[in-house]
Design a protein around this motif. Structure first.
Motif, PDB file in Angstrom:
ATOM      1  N   GLU A   1       8.757   3.426  33.657  1.00 16.63           N
ATOM      2  CA  GLU A   1       8.904   2.207  32.862  1.00 16.63           C
ATOM      3  C   GLU A   1      10.374   1.831  32.753  1.00 16.63           C
ATOM      4  OE1 GLU A   1       6.902   2.309  29.150  1.00 16.63           O
ATOM      5  OE2 GLU A   1       4.943   2.769  30.027  1.00 16.63           O
ATOM      6  N   HIS A   2      10.675   0.619  33.197  1.00 15.10           N
ATOM      7  CA  HIS A   2      12.047   0.115  33.165  1.00 15.10           C
ATOM      8  C   HIS A   2      12.018  -1.346  32.727  1.00 15.10           C
ATOM      9  CE1 HIS A   2      13.663   3.702  35.166  1.00 15.10           C
ATOM     10  NE2 HIS A   2      12.595   3.647  35.946  1.00 15.10           N
ATOM     11  N   ASP A   3      13.190  -1.907  32.513  1.00 13.48           N
ATOM     12  CA  ASP A   3      13.317  -3.294  32.080  1.00 13.48           C
ATOM     13  C   ASP A   3      12.951  -4.212  33.248  1.00 13.48           C
ATOM     14  OD1 ASP A   3      14.039  -5.787  31.199  1.00 13.48           O
ATOM     15  OD2 ASP A   3      16.052  -5.227  30.540  1.00 13.48           O
ATOM     16  N   LEU A   4      11.741  -4.773  33.198  1.00 14.84           N
ATOM     17  CA  LEU A   4      11.285  -5.586  34.323  1.00 14.84           C
ATOM     18  C   LEU A   4      11.978  -6.939  34.391  1.00 14.84           C
ATOM     19  CD1 LEU A   4       7.458  -4.813  34.465  1.00 14.84           C
ATOM     20  CD2 LEU A   4       9.354  -3.732  35.673  1.00 14.84           C
ATOM     21  N   ALA A   5      12.501  -7.408  33.264  1.00 15.49           N
ATOM     22  CA  ALA A   5      13.284  -8.644  33.317  1.00 15.49           C
ATOM     23  C   ALA A   5      14.549  -8.423  34.144  1.00 15.49           C
ATOM     24  CB  ALA A   5      13.634  -9.104  31.903  1.00 15.49           C
ATOM     25  N   ALA A   6      15.166  -7.249  33.973  1.00 13.44           N
ATOM     26  CA  ALA A   6      16.347  -6.923  34.778  1.00 13.44           C
ATOM     27  C   ALA A   6      15.962  -6.713  36.237  1.00 13.44           C
ATOM     28  CB  ALA A   6      17.020  -5.669  34.214  1.00 13.44           C
ATOM     29  N   VAL A   7      14.795  -6.137  36.465  1.00 12.95           N
ATOM     30  CA  VAL A   7      14.304  -5.964  37.835  1.00 12.95           C
ATOM     31  C   VAL A   7      14.124  -7.320  38.503  1.00 12.95           C
ATOM     32  CG1 VAL A   7      12.309  -5.233  39.208  1.00 12.95           C
ATOM     33  CG2 VAL A   7      13.195  -3.742  37.399  1.00 12.95           C
ATOM     34  N   ARG A   8      13.525  -8.246  37.784  1.00 12.24           N
ATOM     35  CA  ARG A   8      13.275  -9.581  38.342  1.00 12.24           C
ATOM     36  C   ARG A   8      14.575 -10.256  38.766  1.00 12.24           C
ATOM     37  NH1 ARG A   8      12.053 -13.176  33.683  1.00 12.24           N
ATOM     38  NH2 ARG A   8      14.300 -12.828  33.557  1.00 12.24           N
ATOM     39  N   GLU A   9      15.642 -10.050  38.001  1.00 10.27           N
ATOM     40  CA  GLU A   9      16.923 -10.682  38.327  1.00 10.27           C
ATOM     41  C   GLU A   9      17.506 -10.166  39.640  1.00 10.27           C
ATOM     42  OE1 GLU A   9      18.245 -13.214  36.702  1.00 10.27           O
ATOM     43  OE2 GLU A   9      16.448 -13.161  35.439  1.00 10.27           O
ATOM     44  N   LEU A  10      17.081  -8.991  40.071  1.00  7.94           N
ATOM     45  CA  LEU A  10      17.602  -8.409  41.312  1.00  7.94           C
ATOM     46  C   LEU A  10      16.750  -8.763  42.529  1.00  7.94           C
ATOM     47  CD1 LEU A  10      18.467  -4.837  39.978  1.00  7.94           C
ATOM     48  CD2 LEU A  10      20.076  -6.700  40.462  1.00  7.94           C
ATOM     49  N   ALA A  11      15.632  -9.429  42.300  1.00 11.84           N
ATOM     50  CA  ALA A  11      14.686  -9.697  43.380  1.00 11.84           C
ATOM     51  C   ALA A  11      15.043 -10.983  44.114  1.00 11.84           C
ATOM     52  CB  ALA A  11      13.274  -9.795  42.817  1.00 11.84           C
ATOM     53  N   ALA A  12      14.983 -10.921  45.439  1.00 11.69           N
ATOM     54  CA  ALA A  12      15.142 -12.122  46.252  1.00 11.69           C
ATOM     55  C   ALA A  12      13.901 -12.997  46.099  1.00 11.69           C
ATOM     56  CB  ALA A  12      15.336 -11.730  47.716  1.00 11.69           C
ATOM     57  N   PRO A  13      14.004 -14.285  46.394  1.00 12.52           N
ATOM     58  CA  PRO A  13      12.799 -15.125  46.383  1.00 12.52           C
ATOM     59  C   PRO A  13      11.729 -14.552  47.315  1.00 12.52           C
ATOM     60  CG  PRO A  13      14.772 -16.481  46.532  1.00 12.52           C
ATOM     61  CD  PRO A  13      15.221 -15.061  46.697  1.00 12.52           C
ATOM     62  N   ASP A  14      10.502 -14.488  46.824  1.00 11.55           N
ATOM     63  CA  ASP A  14       9.350 -13.945  47.563  1.00 11.55           C
ATOM     64  C   ASP A  14       9.426 -12.434  47.764  1.00 11.55           C
ATOM     65  OD1 ASP A  14       8.039 -16.396  47.842  1.00 11.55           O
ATOM     66  OD2 ASP A  14       9.169 -16.884  49.649  1.00 11.55           O
ATOM     67  N   ALA A  15      10.291 -11.757  47.025  1.00  8.50           N
ATOM     68  CA  ALA A  15      10.388 -10.299  47.149  1.00  8.50           C
ATOM     69  C   ALA A  15       9.081  -9.640  46.728  1.00  8.50           C
ATOM     70  CB  ALA A  15      11.536  -9.771  46.296  1.00  8.50           C
ATOM     71  N   VAL A  16       8.830  -8.465  47.296  1.00  6.73           N
ATOM     72  CA  VAL A  16       7.675  -7.648  46.935  1.00  6.73           C
ATOM     73  C   VAL A  16       8.132  -6.639  45.880  1.00  6.73           C
ATOM     74  CG1 VAL A  16       5.933  -6.024  47.755  1.00  6.73           C
ATOM     75  CG2 VAL A  16       6.705  -7.899  49.239  1.00  6.73           C
ATOM     76  N   VAL A  17       7.474  -6.648  44.731  1.00  6.02           N
ATOM     77  CA  VAL A  17       7.823  -5.740  43.638  1.00  6.02           C
ATOM     78  C   VAL A  17       6.618  -4.854  43.352  1.00  6.02           C
ATOM     79  CG1 VAL A  17       8.622  -5.535  41.258  1.00  6.02           C
ATOM     80  CG2 VAL A  17       9.395  -7.465  42.671  1.00  6.02           C
ATOM     81  N   VAL A  18       6.843  -3.543  43.385  1.00  8.65           N
ATOM     82  CA  VAL A  18       5.775  -2.566  43.158  1.00  8.65           C
ATOM     83  C   VAL A  18       6.069  -1.848  41.850  1.00  8.65           C
ATOM     84  CG1 VAL A  18       4.501  -0.617  44.125  1.00  8.65           C
ATOM     85  CG2 VAL A  18       5.657  -2.238  45.660  1.00  8.65           C
ATOM     86  N   LEU A  19       5.090  -1.829  40.966  1.00 11.36           N
ATOM     87  CA  LEU A  19       5.323  -1.199  39.667  1.00 11.36           C
ATOM     88  C   LEU A  19       4.033  -0.617  39.116  1.00 11.36           C
ATOM     89  CD1 LEU A  19       4.234  -3.745  37.698  1.00 11.36           C
ATOM     90  CD2 LEU A  19       6.458  -4.622  38.320  1.00 11.36           C
ATOM     91  N   GLY A  20       4.162   0.011  37.956  1.00  6.18           N
ATOM     92  CA  GLY A  20       2.996   0.571  37.295  1.00  6.18           C
ATOM     93  C   GLY A  20       2.290  -0.483  36.460  1.00  6.18           C
ATOM     94  N   ASP A  21       1.349  -0.027  35.677  1.00  6.59           N
ATOM     95  CA  ASP A  21       0.549  -0.938  34.865  1.00  6.59           C
ATOM     96  C   ASP A  21       1.278  -1.212  33.558  1.00  6.59           C
ATOM     97  OD1 ASP A  21      -1.417  -2.525  33.950  1.00  6.59           O
ATOM     98  OD2 ASP A  21      -2.926  -0.958  33.683  1.00  6.59           O
ATOM     99  N   GLN A  22       2.131  -2.245  33.555  1.00  2.00           N
ATOM    100  CA  GLN A  22       2.888  -2.607  32.371  1.00  2.00           C
ATOM    101  C   GLN A  22       3.052  -4.122  32.333  1.00  2.00           C
ATOM    102  OE1 GLN A  22       6.346  -0.366  34.463  1.00  2.00           O
ATOM    103  NE2 GLN A  22       7.334  -1.558  32.873  1.00  2.00           N
ATOM    104  N   PRO A  23       3.319  -4.696  31.161  1.00  4.60           N
ATOM    105  CA  PRO A  23       3.436  -6.154  31.060  1.00  4.60           C
ATOM    106  C   PRO A  23       4.529  -6.689  31.982  1.00  4.60           C
ATOM    107  CG  PRO A  23       3.272  -5.153  28.881  1.00  4.60           C
ATOM    108  CD  PRO A  23       3.455  -4.031  29.850  1.00  4.60           C
ATOM    109  N   ARG A  24       4.229  -7.813  32.645  1.00  4.74           N
ATOM    110  CA  ARG A  24       5.179  -8.406  33.582  1.00  4.74           C
ATOM    111  C   ARG A  24       5.868  -9.606  32.942  1.00  4.74           C
ATOM    112  NH1 ARG A  24       0.524  -7.880  36.408  1.00  4.74           N
ATOM    113  NH2 ARG A  24       0.157 -10.123  36.307  1.00  4.74           N
TER     114      ARG A  24
END
Length: 267
Positions: free
Chosen positions: A225-248
């Motif tokens: 479990e990590h800060d997914l808002a911070a993860v989103r900021e690092l993602a390129a457009p159309d990036a594939v993000v793999v995570l566990g079952d947590q609120p997005r």
């Protein structure tokens, strides 16, 4: 009345029939014994093979065994197809290749890949099929670096040379930098271990996030479990993000679940 079988004449008349019955019983018994002997040898061979296979694939030293059933593979194929839209045999083929990578890397590397057979093979299959926009890969939290090595190999099959960034405390419990770098060599390619960037520290550390914010990643694998808002900021457009079952957070569109992992597409 005396028994028919005690009559001398009757015994003489029936003797050929008795002999024929005895011959047939003897042949049947001999055939049955041959079948039993063959079955015994076959079972002994299977036991020897099973023991050797168990040494390679059982759960000793890892999260679980590496012997999937046909039902598990069929389920995994359906889930991968549902997430990726694959309508042919590509999913099943790639799951087979991913499974071979899993077995080979755990046999050759130090440590293991975290997760079940279905989850590991699902990740290794689904990420390339979703066609990441670039080869920059961020793994947040690693075990021993073996998953990153396997993902490198699977992406290369699709013509993508992965440029790895791994964020982890690397504090030796259980992850050590020397082990991770040694395992990354198994990813193949030119200078695979040296090209990988290992960033020591937790993803919650602002300084760590600043170090990895120099690029936008086509693949982000979030372990734990990590800060997914911070993860989103690092993602390129159309990036594939793999995570566990947590609120997005907003900006990550859910594509579906394969085994224990959830797959998203970044806006």
């Amino acid at each position: 009345m005396p028994s028919l079988l005690s009559n001398r004449l009757a015994k003489r008349v029936l003797r050929p029939a008795f002999a024929l019955v005895e011959q047939r019983m003897e042949r049947a018994t001999t055939a049955l014994q041959s079948d039993l002997d063959a079955l015994h040898h076959a079972v002994a061979d299977l036991r020897r093979q099973s023991y050797g296979l168990g040494l390679l694939l059982d759960q000793a030293g890892r999260d679980g065994h590496r012997m999937p059933t046909a039902t598990q593979v069929d389920t995994l194929v359906r889930e991968v197809r549902a997430v990726t839209g694959d309508g042919g045999e590509r999913a099943r083929h790639d799951i087979t290749v991913a499974y071979r990578h899993l077995v080979a890397l755990e046999a050759l590397g130090a440590g293991d890949l975290a997760g079940t057979v279905s989850d590991v093979c699902g990740r290794l299959t689904t990420v390339p099929l979703l066609a990441p926009p670039n080869g920059d890969v961020l793994e947040i939290g690693t075990r021993h670096g073996l998953f990153a090595a396997a993902l490198q190999r699977m992406l290369r099959r699709d013509g993508i040379e992965a440029r790895l960034t791994i964020v982890d405390p690397l504090d030796g419990s259980p992850t050590r930098e020397d082990v991770v770098r040694g395992n990354l060599v198994l990813g193949g390619g030119s200078g695979a271990a040296e090209a990988a960037r290992l960033v020591r520290g937790g993803f919650g550390d602002t300084a760590v996030r600043e170090r990895v914010a120099d690029r936008r990643y086509g693949v982000i694998v979030v372990n734990g479990e990590h800060d997914l808002a911070a993860v989103r900021e690092l993602a390129a457009p159309d990036a594939v993000v793999v995570l566990g079952d947590q609120p997005r957070p907003a900006g990550l569109t859910g594509l579906g679940r394969v085994a224990e992992s959830v797959y998203c597409r970044a806006a």
